[in-house]
Design a protein around this motif. Structure first.
Motif, PDB file in Angstrom:
ATOM      1  N   HIS A 132      39.361  41.701  36.978  1.00  0.00           N
ATOM      2  CA  HIS A 132      39.521  40.603  37.271  1.00  0.00           C
ATOM      3  C   HIS A 132      38.357  39.678  36.312  1.00  0.00           C
ATOM      4  O   HIS A 132      37.662  38.899  36.621  1.00  0.00           O
ATOM      5  CB  HIS A 132      39.041  40.111  38.771  1.00  0.00           C
ATOM      6  N   ASP A 154      38.920  36.045  35.806  1.00  0.00           N
ATOM      7  CA  ASP A 154      38.448  35.188  36.940  1.00  0.00           C
ATOM      8  C   ASP A 154      37.240  35.268  37.272  1.00  0.00           C
ATOM      9  O   ASP A 154      36.312  34.079  37.506  1.00  0.00           O
ATOM     10  CB  ASP A 154      39.123  35.965  38.053  1.00  0.00           C
ATOM     11  N   VAL A 157      43.340  33.542  41.970  1.00  0.00           N
ATOM     12  CA  VAL A 157      42.223  33.710  41.074  1.00  0.00           C
ATOM     13  C   VAL A 157      41.062  34.060  42.120  1.00  0.00           C
ATOM     14  O   VAL A 157      41.031  33.561  43.000  1.00  0.00           O
ATOM     15  CB  VAL A 157      41.772  32.376  40.569  1.00  0.00           C
TER      16      VAL A 157
END
Length: 657
Positions: free
Chosen positions: A457, A460, A566
């Motif tokens: 991630h 993000d 997200v």
């Protein structure tokens, strides 16, 4: 015999000039040139061997930035190794090197150890001229090297290219740089230095005494945006070699690094940097006058031990930094923020703090600061920062920032340190092992669970959260808290509370009336996390306090809005009511404002941390804490400000960096 005759004749020539000189400065100039142009000839055989590797190797036609330019060097020989390399490099990029001074000369390149008055003395004696023609560029040896680094003819009137004793100011005119005006300055007239962005200890201005001499020694927590990135003591990394695709640029940077501190060959008057110095001798620095060091020493002796000026502390003035770009100095502020971030990544505390102080000073200005003279008058702005402000205005960019942006190691370091759970020490180790990409790490490195999440991630976690999205996240948490226990109070801290338009993560501070320990709130935190996980709001636990233990008061993890993919970083912080005011100060920031408060408390014999304000705290050598002190305030923010004698500052007035 020829060599002996040559030395005798040249020595006699300079002895005659010396006897005719009228001032000590003229004698100094002739002495320097005498050493550099005569005595180095004694090792002619060794010199000839060295010159074999200095043949001209022209670069591609499109890169010959010095095409049609003629360089005249002072001293004008290639006996010294550094000068020989500098001349050869300029010739590779199209410059013509002449040993005859004439009107065809476009650039006069002067050794950095020579003063302008000494150079004029030499030119008057050797060529019968009292001043250089207006159209002739007169710079120090840094200028051509930086032009090569940036593949362009830079503005020669920037302060970092000045010859000692000569100031150039841009005048109105139709030329690209304007006609130069020469101004001779006496070092005794210049104000003593204060602390500089490049780490030199310099003298603070009277209105800034007290805080800036000791503030950097205060131990401070990292900003909330770097939460979850554990750090260990950084191991020294080896010299960086070979990363990046631009081999020519790497060669320039390597050459600059190697020759910047290198003494000249035998007979030279160049002085190597003091051994063990931590100075970052970047191109924008100018020579420091010995008189400034004397003034600095005298000024320090005048200070009374134990005395301080409370009005000079940053927390007394406050600040109103914004994300709106409304400040007239917004461009240089953004560049300084990038420089501060660079030095933070490289663990250079002093330069990082100096740039951030400069940012604070610029944010308080209502007019645009464009010249060295304007900048040097501001608190916390030293010689180097003032020069960079002028350079940014004249050239539209900072050479040092361009260099850092093109530093291949720092580019990789930035990428790796943005992985959750990776600090600069770990990133350094990976780079030294030859890893360059996130794919390299995934394939070849044994990663922790949190680091795997950080890579998965990556985008993000490194995308700023808008204020509107934070409002949505806050609404979900507040509803859950109210559902589980209406008596628990929720406040969002960090940059959100300071009014920032975006944030790196979101911090929720949880408290309950009449609580005196965070452990009293741990059962509630467990229930809240369970509820938010069951509703798919919390998607990962990255740092969790153990139930029934006093080992922690923070749950750290990732969350996601409904119907969104997200991930966002989130903190749930437990704060007992008795410490609520101190925690609000600590978790609101910013960190420079908090450091200022803590240093002021220390000066008053107190101690301030996230739990409260303590008095009668005894400290030993190096300000080491010897006693805890007596707790006097923690419940109220305003109460702590009042105890310290600091005017109340609303959260939005605490933005100093």
């Amino acid at each position: 015999m020829r060599q002996t005759s040559y030395l005798a004749s040249k020595t006699a020539y300079f002895d005659e000039l010396y006897s005719l000189s009228k001032t000590s400065e003229e004698a100094e100039g002739i002495t320097i040139l005498k050493r550099q142009q005569v005595f180095t000839k004694a090792s002619s055989k060794q010199t000839q061997k060295r010159k074999r590797g200095s043949e001209i190797k022209l670069v591609d036609e499109k890169d010959r930035i010095f095409r049609n330019q003629t360089f005249f060097y002072i001293p004008n020989d290639d006996v010294a190794k550094i000068r020989r390399l500098q001349i050869a490099k300029a010739q590779n990029y199209g410059a013509a090197w002449t040993k005859i001074f004439s009107g065809e000369v476009t650039h006069v390149i002067i050794d950095k150890d020579l003063t302008y008055q000494a150079v004029l003395t030499y030119m008057r004696s050797a060529f019968g001229i009292d001043a250089f023609p207006d159209k002739m560029v007169v710079v120090n040896v840094d200028y051509p090297m930086e032009c090569i680094a940036f593949r362009a003819l830079l503005n020669p009137e920037q302060t970092q290219y000045m010859v000692i004793g000569r100031r150039i100011r841009q005048l109105s005119g139709n030329s690209s740089f304007g006609a130069p005006e020469e101004i001779y300055e006496s070092s005794q007239q210049k104000e003593p230095h204060r602390e500089d962005a490049d780490g030199r200890q310099t003298l603070p201005r009277e209105d800034n005494l007290g805080e800036d001499q000791e503030q950097e020694h205060v131990s401070a927590k990292s900003s909330k945006e770097s939460a979850g990135h554990p750090e260990v003591e950084r191991e020294p990394s080896p010299r960086w070699e070979g990363f990046g695709d631009n081999e020519e640029f790497d060669e320039i940077i390597q050459f600059a690094r190697e020759t910047r501190l290198m003494p000249e060959d035998e007979g030279s008057n160049s002085r190597p940097s003091t051994a063990g110095s931590n100075e970052d001798n970047d191109y924008s620095d100018r020579e420091r006058s010995p008189d400034r060091a004397v003034c600095r020493t005298k000024k320090r002796r005048l200070g009374l031990k134990g005395s301080f000026n409370q009005g000079a502390f940053s927390c007394m003035k406050g600040g109103k930094g914004t994300d709106g770009g409304e400040n007239p100095n917004d461009e240089i502020i953004k560049d300084f923020m990038k420089m501060a971030a660079y030095y933070e990544r490289t663990k250079d505390q002093w330069r990082n703090m100096s740039y951030r102080k400069g940012i604070t000073a610029l944010r308080r200005q209502t007019t645009k600061i464009t010249t060295y003279e304007q900048a040097i008058q501001l608190p916390s702005i030293g010689d180097s920062l003032a020069s960079k402000i002028e350079e940014r205005h004249l050239n539209g960019r900072l050479a040092k920032l361009d260099y850092t942006n093109m530093d291949p190691r720092d580019i990789i370091l930035q990428k790796f340190t943005k992985v959750y759970g990776v600090g600069s020490s770990q990133a350094d180790k990976w780079i030294n092992q030859g890893h360059k990409t996130l794919e390299d790490l995934t394939a070849n490195v044994r990663l922790t669970t949190n680091q795997k999440i950080g890579i998965a991630h990556y985008d993000d976690f490194n995308t700023r959260i808008s204020r509107s999205e934070m409002d949505q996240l806050a609404e979900i948490v507040k509803k859950a808290v109210n559902h589980l226990d209406p008596e628990v109070e929720v406040t969002i801290g960090g940059s959100f509370r300071r009014g920032a338009l975006t944030s790196g993560d979101i911090d929720f501070m949880l408290t309950k009336a009449n609580t005196t320990s965070a452990s009293e709130l741990l059962p509630f935190l467990h229930a809240l996390v369970t509820h938010l996980t069951d509703t798919s709001f919390l998607v990962a636990a990255l740092a969790v306090p153990r139930l029934g233990s006093d080992s922690g008061s923070k749950w750290h993890g990732a969350c996601v809005l409904p119907a969104s993919a997200v991930w966002r970083r989130i903190d749930l912080l437990l704060v007992p009511a008795s410490e609520w005011g101190a925690a609000l100060i600590y978790f609101t920031g910013d960190d420079i404002f908090n450091r200022s408060l803590r240093l002021l408390a220390s000066k008053k014999g107190m101690r301030l941390n996230q739990r409260g304000l303590y008095e009668d705290c005894m400290r030993g050598p190096g300000r080491a804490k010897m006693t805890e002190g007596r707790f006097i305030e923690g419940l109220s923010e305003r109460g702590i400000f009042a105890r310290l004698g600091v005017p109340w500052r609303a959260p939005e007035e605490r933005i100093l960096n």
